[in-house]
Design an enzyme around this catalytic site. Structure first.
Site, mmCIF file in Angstrom:
data_model
loop_
_atom_site.group_PDB
_atom_site.id
_atom_site.type_symbol
_atom_site.label_atom_id
_atom_site.label_comp_id
_atom_site.label_asym_id
_atom_site.label_seq_id
_atom_site.Cartn_x
_atom_site.Cartn_y
_atom_site.Cartn_z
ATOM 1 N N ASP A 1 0.793 -1.276 0.176
ATOM 2 C CA ASP A 1 -0.178 -0.169 0.070
ATOM 3 C C ASP A 1 0.793 1.391 0.214
ATOM 4 O O ASP A 1 2.050 1.130 0.418
ATOM 5 C CB ASP A 1 -0.830 -0.033 1.310
ATOM 6 C CG ASP A 1 -2.080 0.804 1.098
ATOM 7 O OD1 ASP A 1 -2.447 1.450 -0.069
ATOM 8 O OD2 ASP A 1 -2.530 1.338 2.199
ATOM 9 N N ASN B 1 -11.096 -2.541 -5.112
ATOM 10 C CA ASN B 1 -10.373 -1.468 -6.093
ATOM 11 C C ASN B 1 -11.011 -0.928 -7.320
ATOM 12 O O ASN B 1 -10.693 -0.033 -8.051
ATOM 13 C CB ASN B 1 -8.966 -1.859 -6.173
ATOM 14 C CG ASN B 1 -8.027 -1.911 -5.043
ATOM 15 O OD1 ASN B 1 -7.011 -2.633 -4.888
ATOM 16 N ND2 ASN B 1 -8.179 -0.934 -4.074
HETATM 17 C C1 IPE Z 1 -5.297 -2.632 0.027
HETATM 18 O O1 IPE Z 1 -4.936 -1.299 -0.150
HETATM 19 C C2 IPE Z 1 -5.232 -3.424 -1.329
HETATM 20 C C3 IPE Z 1 -3.991 -3.346 -2.064
HETATM 21 C C4 IPE Z 1 -2.835 -2.995 -1.563
HETATM 22 C C5 IPE Z 1 -3.916 -4.153 -3.410
HETATM 23 P P1 IPE Z 1 -6.127 -0.211 -0.495
HETATM 24 O O2 IPE Z 1 -5.543 0.808 -0.564
HETATM 25 O O3 IPE Z 1 -7.071 -0.691 -1.402
HETATM 26 O O4 IPE Z 1 -6.873 -0.387 1.030
HETATM 27 P P2 IPE Z 1 -8.026 0.808 1.791
HETATM 28 O O5 IPE Z 1 -9.106 0.978 0.827
HETATM 29 O O6 IPE Z 1 -7.236 1.781 2.258
HETATM 30 O O7 IPE Z 1 -8.427 -0.096 2.890
HETATM 31 C C1 IPE Z 2 -1.815 0.266 -3.543
HETATM 32 O O1 IPE Z 2 -1.488 1.660 -3.244
HETATM 33 C C2 IPE Z 2 -1.939 -0.317 -4.511
HETATM 34 C C3 IPE Z 2 -3.238 -0.586 -5.072
HETATM 35 C C4 IPE Z 2 -4.186 -0.543 -4.223
HETATM 36 C C5 IPE Z 2 -3.659 -1.091 -6.518
HETATM 37 P P1 IPE Z 2 -2.576 2.773 -3.296
HETATM 38 O O2 IPE Z 2 -2.939 2.759 -4.778
HETATM 39 O O3 IPE Z 2 -3.724 2.218 -2.388
HETATM 40 O O4 IPE Z 2 -2.054 4.058 -2.801
HETATM 41 P P2 IPE Z 2 -2.549 5.074 -1.815
HETATM 42 O O5 IPE Z 2 -2.903 4.126 -0.579
HETATM 43 O O6 IPE Z 2 -3.581 5.860 -2.280
HETATM 44 O O7 IPE Z 2 -1.269 5.995 -1.394
HETATM 45 MG MG MG Z 3 -4.123 2.591 -0.363
#
Ligand code: IPE
Ligand code: IPE
Ligand code: MG
Length: 238
Positions: free
Chosen positions: A28, A76
Site C-alpha cells: 500500500d 479497487n
Molecule cells: C489494499 O489497499 C489493497 C492493495 C494493496 C492491493 P487499499 O488502498 O485498497 O486499502 P484501503 O482502501 O486503504 O483499505
Molecule cells: C496500493 O497503493 C496499490 C493498490 C491498491 C492497487 P494505493 O494505490 O492504495 O496507494 P495509496 O494508498 O492511495 O497511497
Molecule cells: Mg491504498
C-alpha cells in the site's frame, strides 16, 4: 560489499531458524508516494511494480519459500476508470517480465473471470509455464478474502457437500497447498487488513510499516525477519 553479504547470510540463517516460510505483503501507498512527488498515481503504481520485483527476489534469495502480494482488491474497482485501466495495463506488461524470472512459480489468487480475456489467457499461460518451481509467488489480483471464502464454500456445495470442515474450506481456497502466512506486512501507514487473506490470517503475525510501498527496501525485509524471529507464537497454547 562484505558488510552487505554478511547481513544477508545472517538473515538467511534467521529465516531458517525462525521457521519463516510464508510472508504476505499488502503493498500500500503507491498513490501517496507519487502524489508527494507531484507525479500521477499511475507513476506510483509503476514504481510499486518495480519495487515488488526487488523485494520478491530478495525474499527468494534469503530462503523464504512462499510470498503472497496484494496487487488489486475486489474493492479497487471503485477507483476511477482511468486508474483501474492503468492497473490492468501494468498487470499485462508485468506478465511479460515475469516470464523471464527464474525459479519462480506464479499463481494468481482471486477472481480471474472479471479480467479481460486476453490478459486472463496470459495469466493462465504464466501459471502453466512456471508450475512446480522451488519458490512460489501468489499474486492476489481481483482478490477479496470474503469472496474467496464464499467461492470455496460454493465449490464444495456444488460437489455435493452438505456440511463442511475447516480442512475442506482450506483446501477449497485459492491458496490450497500453501501454508498460512507466518507474517503479514502492510506498508503505507494504514493499520488494517482490507479484506486480505481473511481465513489464512487467523494466526499470522502482523507487521506495519510507515513507508510507502515503493520505498520499502531489502533492509526493511531484514527488519521483518528480525522482528518475526523475536515473536512468540502460541496459537492459543502456553
Ligand atoms: C489494499 O489497499 C489493497 C492493495 C494493496 C492491493 P487499499 O488502498 O485498497 O486499502 P484501503 O482502501 O486503504 O483499505
Ligand atoms: C496500493 O497503493 C496499490 C493498490 C491498491 C492497487 P494505493 O494505490 O492504495 O496507494 P495509496 O494508498 O492511495 O497511497
Ligand atoms: Mg491504498
Amino acid at each position: 560489499m562484505l558488510f552487505k553479504k554478511k547481513i544477508n547470510a545472517d538473515v538467511r540463517e534467521l529465516v531458517k531458524t525462525s521457521g519463516l516460510a510464508h510472508v504476505a505483503f499488502i503493498m500500500d501507498g503507491n498513490g501517496r508516494w507519487a502524489s508527494s512527488r507531484g507525479l500521477p498515481r499511475e507513476a506510483g503504481h509503476r514504481a510499486g511494480a518495480k519495487n515488488f520485483k526487488t523485494v520478491m527476489r530478495y525474499c527468494r534469495d534469503i530462503g523464504i519459500r512462499y510470498v503472497t502480494v496484494y496487487a488489486f482488491s475486489t474493492e479497487n474497482w471503485k477507483r476511477p476508470e482511468s486508474e483501474v485501466r492503468a492497473l490492468m495495463r501494468l498487470l499485462d506488461s508485468e506478465i511479460d517480465v515475469a516470464k523471464e524470472e527464474n525459479d519462480v512459480e506464479y499463481l494468481f489468487i482471486g477472481d480471474k473471470t472479471a479480467i479481460e480475456s486476453a490478459i486472463r489467457a496470459r495469466m493462465d499461460e504464466l501459471e502453466n509455464m512456471t508450475a512446480a518451481r522451488p519458490f512460489r509467488l501468489n499474486i492476489a489480483f481481483n482478490y477479496g478474502g470474503r469472496a474467496e471464502i464464499v467461492h470455496a464454500v460454493n465449490s464444495l456445495v456444488s460437489e455435493g457437500a452438505v456440511s463442511v470442515t475447516e480442512d475442506d474450506i482450506s483446501r477449497a481456497l485459492y491458496t490450497d497447498g500453501c501454508p498460512d502466512p507466518d507474517i503479514i506486512v502492510r506498508t503505507g501507514a494504514e493499520f488494517r487488513l482490507s479484506n486480505f487473506l481473511m481465513w489464512q490470517s487467523a494466526y499470522s503475525e502482523l507487521f506495519f510499516s510507515d513507508k510507502m510501498w515503493p520505498d520499502f527496501s531489502k533492509r526493511d525485509v531484514d527488519r521483518v525477519v528480525e522482528e518475526f524471529s523475536r515473536r512468540k507464537r502460541r496459537f492459543g497454547g502456553l
